[in-house]
Design an enzyme around this catalytic site. Structure first.
Site, short mmCIF file in Angstrom:
data_model
loop_
_atom_site.label_atom_id
_atom_site.label_comp_id
_atom_site.label_asym_id
_atom_site.label_seq_id
_atom_site.Cartn_x
_atom_site.Cartn_y
_atom_site.Cartn_z
CE1 TYR A 15 -3.56 -2.60 0.60
CE2 TYR A 15 -4.51 -0.58 1.44
CZ TYR A 15 -4.81 -1.95 0.84
OH TYR A 15 -6.11 -2.54 0.76
CG ASP A 69 -2.37 -20.33 -1.03
OD1 ASP A 69 -1.49 -20.32 0.35
OD2 ASP A 69 -1.70 -20.87 -1.82
CG ASP A 97 -8.19 -4.71 1.70
OD1 ASP A 97 -9.11 -4.32 2.41
OD2 ASP A 97 -8.13 -4.65 0.59
CG ASP A 132 -13.78 -6.78 2.46
OD1 ASP A 132 -13.45 -6.15 3.47
OD2 ASP A 132 -14.20 -6.34 1.54
C1 IPM Z 1 -10.45 -1.32 4.13
C2 IPM Z 1 -10.47 -0.45 2.71
C3 IPM Z 1 -9.36 0.43 2.42
C4 IPM Z 1 -8.22 -0.45 2.29
C5 IPM Z 1 -9.47 1.10 1.13
C6 IPM Z 1 -10.69 1.97 0.92
C7 IPM Z 1 -8.54 1.87 0.53
O1 IPM Z 1 -10.83 -1.55 1.74
O2 IPM Z 1 -10.32 -0.41 5.14
O3 IPM Z 1 -10.40 -2.24 4.38
O4 IPM Z 1 -7.96 -1.22 1.34
O5 IPM Z 1 -7.35 -0.39 3.53
MG MG Z 2 -11.03 -3.36 2.53
#
Ligand code: IPM
Ligand code: MG
Length: 356
Positions: free
Chosen positions: A142, A223, A247, A251
């Site tokens: 990042y 993975d 990240d 999710d």
């Molecule tokens: C998160 C989001 C951010 C990230 C984006 C919006 C830049 O997806 O906080 O998980 O990738 O960190």
């Molecule tokens: Mg995210």
């Protein structure tokens, strides 16, 4: 106590979910005798519209000067075509970096009241999912060097993923300390079969593991982690990983609970200054409709009280109130089940506030 909070409502559903979280926070203040002062600051798309940049220097300073920062969400299709240096997300990354928020805690908890909301079979969910992802937040790909250039007549894009030993060690320490306060089980997620940064990551984690003999430590490839989270999520307690893996996995993990709308997060620095936000995005498609789920933001405020202000009882009161609201059968659309009472964003905030 008197605390100054800089509030970044942001875009999309940001302002409406923040409003409900503040409502709950004010009730906590009233009940426990604290004063919370709020400074509202633009971030993301709304700041681009007003000032031409996703966050101004002055507003960044207001984040640094606060006791803590509360964030809604940033971004939306309106700003998708902005040049990469003024995209809404840029502001979020800049705040993380400038405030030194290197440790991102993302708890994934399946509330028993919402067990049916999980897309996994009951036998996999077992007695509930309760894991915590510790994501490194200010390093890796990042923040590494990026460039797009033309080489031999062809466009070449590069993103570098650097990690130093000290960056790995400080996030590792947070993870081990966190594991000690939970079930003393830590899995470190990497891609050491391919990446140099992961091999260093593993080496540093192993060194730390010797300092924490009580923690049951393991290495797991990213993975395989993606697969195990679906196959057998209850094997995990704390997971620690680098920025981009964190990240993606967070999710995935949030979906185990059925709704990303329930999930809070804390981004911590080496001081008590932290930033707290729900892990979901700005959901522009439902903005302004009063149907967003404010519970992720309300639970983020509970994390703020716990981690930045050392207000344990107050944090417990919020978590208790959220549980009670679910027990009493209230649901926003994203977690609605047959036989329950469907409410909007504002009503959900009222219901939680009234249970503090
Ligand atoms: C998160 C989001 C951010 C990230 C984006 C919006 C830049 O997806 O906080 O998980 O990738 O960190
Ligand atoms: Mg995210």
């Amino acid at each position: 106590m008197n605390k100054n909070i800089t509030v970044l409502s942001g875009d999309g559903i940001g302002p409406e979910i923040i409003r409900e979280a503040i409502k709950v926070l004010d009730k906590v203040g009233e009940k426990f005798g604290h004063t919370f002062n709020y400074t509202y600051v633009d971030i993301g798309g709304c700041s681009i519209d007003k000032y031409g940049v996703p966050i101004t220097d002055e507003n960044m300073q207001k984040c640094k000067d606060a006791d803590s920062v509360l964030l809604g969400a940033v971004g939306g299709p309106k700003w998708d075509n902005c040049p990469s240096n003024i995209r809404p997300e840029k502001a979020l990354l800049a705040v993380r970096k400038e405030l030194g928020l290197f440790a991102n805690l993302r708890p994934t908890k399946l509330f028993p009241q919402l067990a049916n909301a999980s897309p996994l079979k009951q036998e996999i969910v077992g007695n509930g999912i309760d894991l915590l992802i510790v994501r490194e937040l200010t390093g890796g790909v990042y923040f590494g060097e990026k460039k797009t250039e033309v080489i031999n007549g062809e466009v070449l894009a590069t993103d570098i993923m650097p990690y130093s030993e000290s960056e790995i060690e400080r996030i590792g320490r947070v993870a081990f300390e966190t594991a000690m306060k939970r079930n003393k089980k830590l899995a470190s997620v990497d891609k050491a079969n391919v990446l140099e940064t992961s091999r260093l990551w593993r080496k540093v984690m192993h060194r730390l593991a010797e300092e924490y003999p009580e923690v049951e430590y393991s290495d797991i490839l990213v993975d395989n982690t993606a697969m195990q989270l679906i196959k057998n999520p209850t094997q995990f307690d704390v997971l620690v990983t680098e920025n981009m893996f964190g990240d993606i996995l967070s999710d995935e993990a949030s979906m185990l609970t059925g709704s990303i709308g329930m999930m809070p997060s804390a981004s911590l620095s080496s001081t008590t200054l932290g930033m707290y936000e729900p892990i979901h995005g700005s959901a522009p498609d439902i903005a302004g409709l009063d149907i967003a789920n404010p519970l992720g933001t309300i639970l983020s405020v509970a994390m703020m009280l716990r981690y930045s202000f050392d207000m344990k009882e107050e944090a417990d009161a919020i978590e208790f109130a959220v549980n009670k609201t679910l027990d009493d059968g209230y649901r926003t659309g994203d977690i609605m089940q047959e036989g329950k009472i469907k409410v909007g964003c504002k009503k959900m905030g009222d219901l939680v506030r009234d249970r503090i």
